[in-house]
Write a protein that holds these residues in place. Structure first.
Motif, PDB file in Angstrom:
ATOM      1  N   LYS A   1     -23.480  13.945  14.218  1.00  0.00           N
ATOM      2  CA  LYS A   1     -22.369  14.629  13.550  1.00  0.00           C
ATOM      3  C   LYS A   1     -22.865  15.232  12.242  1.00  0.00           C
ATOM      4  CE  LYS A   1     -17.509  13.869  12.316  1.00  0.00           C
ATOM      5  NZ  LYS A   1     -16.359  12.962  12.429  1.00  0.00           N
TER       6      LYS A   1
ATOM      7  N   GLU B   1     -23.847   6.186  18.226  1.00  0.00           N
ATOM      8  CA  GLU B   1     -23.967   5.883  19.654  1.00  0.00           C
ATOM      9  C   GLU B   1     -23.224   6.972  20.434  1.00  0.00           C
ATOM     10  OE1 GLU B   1     -22.206   2.475  22.716  1.00  0.00           O
ATOM     11  OE2 GLU B   1     -21.661   2.474  20.607  1.00  0.00           O
TER      12      GLU B   1
ATOM     13  N   ASN C   1      -8.465  11.881  18.743  1.00  0.00           N
ATOM     14  CA  ASN C   1      -9.464  10.995  18.148  1.00  0.00           C
ATOM     15  C   ASN C   1      -9.616   9.692  18.920  1.00  0.00           C
ATOM     16  OD1 ASN C   1     -10.336  12.738  16.195  1.00  0.00           O
ATOM     17  ND2 ASN C   1      -8.767  12.125  14.716  1.00  0.00           N
TER      18      ASN C   1
ATOM     19  N   ILE D   1     -21.043   8.305  23.323  1.00  0.00           N
ATOM     20  CA  ILE D   1     -20.064   7.774  24.275  1.00  0.00           C
ATOM     21  C   ILE D   1     -20.000   8.748  25.445  1.00  0.00           C
ATOM     22  CG2 ILE D   1     -17.680   6.997  24.617  1.00  0.00           C
ATOM     23  CD1 ILE D   1     -19.223   5.367  22.476  1.00  0.00           C
TER      24      ILE D   1
ATOM     25  N   THR E   1     -11.658  13.463  25.573  1.00  0.00           N
ATOM     26  CA  THR E   1     -10.628  12.840  24.737  1.00  0.00           C
ATOM     27  C   THR E   1      -9.443  12.406  25.603  1.00  0.00           C
ATOM     28  OG1 THR E   1      -9.511  14.933  24.326  1.00  0.00           O
ATOM     29  CG2 THR E   1     -11.237  14.315  22.761  1.00  0.00           C
TER      30      THR E   1
ATOM     31  N   PRO F   1     -17.717   4.062  18.463  1.00  0.00           N
ATOM     32  CA  PRO F   1     -19.167   4.262  18.582  1.00  0.00           C
ATOM     33  C   PRO F   1     -19.904   3.445  17.525  1.00  0.00           C
ATOM     34  CG  PRO F   1     -17.999   6.368  18.283  1.00  0.00           C
ATOM     35  CD  PRO F   1     -17.017   5.278  18.018  1.00  0.00           C
TER      36      PRO F   1
ATOM     37  N   ALA G   1     -17.097  19.652  10.706  1.00  0.00           N
ATOM     38  CA  ALA G   1     -18.319  19.046  11.241  1.00  0.00           C
ATOM     39  C   ALA G   1     -18.594  19.549  12.650  1.00  0.00           C
ATOM     40  CB  ALA G   1     -18.181  17.530  11.249  1.00  0.00           C
TER      41      ALA G   1
ATOM     42  N   ALA H   1     -24.993  10.845  19.522  1.00  0.00           N
ATOM     43  CA  ALA H   1     -24.069  11.849  18.970  1.00  0.00           C
ATOM     44  C   ALA H   1     -24.501  12.095  17.529  1.00  0.00           C
ATOM     45  CB  ALA H   1     -22.637  11.337  19.036  1.00  0.00           C
TER      46      ALA H   1
ATOM     47  N   ILE I   1     -12.463   7.161  17.552  1.00  0.00           N
ATOM     48  CA  ILE I   1     -13.494   7.892  16.793  1.00  0.00           C
ATOM     49  C   ILE I   1     -12.895   8.515  15.534  1.00  0.00           C
ATOM     50  CG2 ILE I   1     -14.880   8.385  18.858  1.00  0.00           C
ATOM     51  CD1 ILE I   1     -13.778  11.341  18.599  1.00  0.00           C
ATOM     52  N   ASP I   2     -13.773   9.214  14.801  1.00  0.00           N
ATOM     53  CA  ASP I   2     -13.397  10.003  13.620  1.00  0.00           C
ATOM     54  C   ASP I   2     -12.702   9.168  12.550  1.00  0.00           C
ATOM     55  OD1 ASP I   2     -13.314  12.205  12.057  1.00  0.00           O
ATOM     56  OD2 ASP I   2     -11.723  13.233  13.143  1.00  0.00           O
TER      57      ASP I   2
ATOM     58  N   VAL J   1     -20.488  18.282  16.182  1.00  0.00           N
ATOM     59  CA  VAL J   1     -21.079  17.132  16.852  1.00  0.00           C
ATOM     60  C   VAL J   1     -22.020  17.669  17.917  1.00  0.00           C
ATOM     61  CG1 VAL J   1     -20.657  15.025  18.165  1.00  0.00           C
ATOM     62  CG2 VAL J   1     -19.039  15.712  16.384  1.00  0.00           C
TER      63      VAL J   1
ATOM     64  N   ILE K   1     -21.514  19.298  21.332  1.00  0.00           N
ATOM     65  CA  ILE K   1     -20.426  18.575  21.999  1.00  0.00           C
ATOM     66  C   ILE K   1     -19.107  19.123  21.476  1.00  0.00           C
ATOM     67  CG2 ILE K   1     -19.344  16.334  22.397  1.00  0.00           C
ATOM     68  CD1 ILE K   1     -22.043  15.001  21.956  1.00  0.00           C
ATOM     69  N   SER K   2     -19.064  19.369  20.175  1.00  0.00           N
ATOM     70  CA  SER K   2     -17.818  19.851  19.580  1.00  0.00           C
ATOM     71  C   SER K   2     -18.104  20.614  18.288  1.00  0.00           C
ATOM     72  CB  SER K   2     -16.921  18.645  19.293  1.00  0.00           C
ATOM     73  OG  SER K   2     -16.120  18.854  18.160  1.00  0.00           O
TER      74      SER K   2
END
Ligand code: ADP
Length: 247
Positions: free
Chosen positions: A72, A140, A190, A142, A152, A127, A56, A70, A201-202, A58, A50-51
């Motif tokens: 991470k 969770e 974020n 999203i 985002t 999440p 990190a 998700a 998030i984050d 994801v 995802i990223s």
């Protein structure tokens, strides 16, 4: 779905997508951690990135062929330990005085897990944390039921920007007063725009309100937000934000 490859008894984490992630995140300990999570039925497969962030990655996980997750994964090799110490020292929940990089990363992941749990319990839009083990955090997912992650706020503007900002400030107020935390890196990167509603998030760097740097982080957060809103042609001064957020 052809892409989905069940982690069988040989436990493979591979798909066309996640090759792009780069094998450097799958060091031996990370693989062992993922196997353990699979054995404990937290996840069946990893299905793509995802990223890919600085510290990190994801990834999208799948459980029971039906539930997206998700995942991470913190990369121990490239983590910024100075930064981690900066936020973690002075947090009464953690004692990391004499810890190795690996232990510090584990504390960092636990911090994000516990912050999310606390925020979720306070009813904040974030999440839900599912589990944390070593350098891996499962959250969770999203996104929609097809497995497309929410974008985002930075990349996807809501239809009704004023309403979105109103909701965001309400959620941030809950974050502070009910979650009793300061985000510390609040920006449109974020905040996810999930069906035109904000999801924050984050929160790994988020600190408790009585942390010595809480006030400083709050000021930085509202200065950031005010600037970002301005770029979207919404004028909300830091004083107004202070008043609205009541901190
Ligand atoms: P980093 O610290 O690496 O920036 P983030 O927690 O900010 O990690 O996540 C990076 C990106 O991953 C986010 O911008 C978002 O696109 C995606 N992401 C993170 N958490 C979730 C989630 N729970 N569901 C869907 N996508 C997520």
């Amino acid at each position: 779905d052809d892409d989905l490859e069940k982690i069988n008894s040989r436990k493979r984490f591979k798909s066309d997508d996640d090759k792009r992630v780069g094998s450097e995140i799958f060091d031996k300990q990370t693989l062992e951690t993922l196997y353990k999570l699979a054995n404990h039925k937290y996840l069946d497969i990893l299905n793509g990135a995802i990223s890919t962030g600085k510290e990190a990655n994801v990834l999208k996980g799948v459980l029971n062929n039906t539930t997206y997750l998700a995942v991470k994964i913190y990369r121990i090799a490239t983590s910024d330990f100075k930064k981690m110490h900066f936020y973690i020292d002075g947090d009464p929940r953690f004692n990391v005085k004499s810890s190795s990089k690996r232990q510090l990363t584990t504390s960092w992941v636990n911090k994000e897990f516990r912050n999310l749990k606390r925020l979720k319990e306070a009813g904040v839009s974030c999440p839900a944390p599912i589990t944390a083990l070593n350098n891996v955090l499962i959250l969770e997912f999203i996104g929609d039921s097809y497995g497309n992650p929410a974008q985002t706020f930075k990349n996807h503007k809501p239809d009704d920007l004023d309403q979105f900002i109103h909701d965001l400030l309400m959620e941030t107020r809950k974050f502070i007063h009910d979650g009793k935390l300061i985000h510390g890196d609040l920006s449109s990167f974020n905040i996810l725009n999930f069906n035109d509603y904000p999801v924050i998030i984050d929160v790994s760097q988020s600190v408790v309100l009585d942390h010595p740097i809480a006030k400083e982080l709050f000021i930085r957060d509202i200065e950031n937000l005010s600037l970002e809103f301005k770029k979207m042609n919404v004028e909300i001064s830091t004083d107004m934000l202070k008043e609205k957020l009541d901190f």
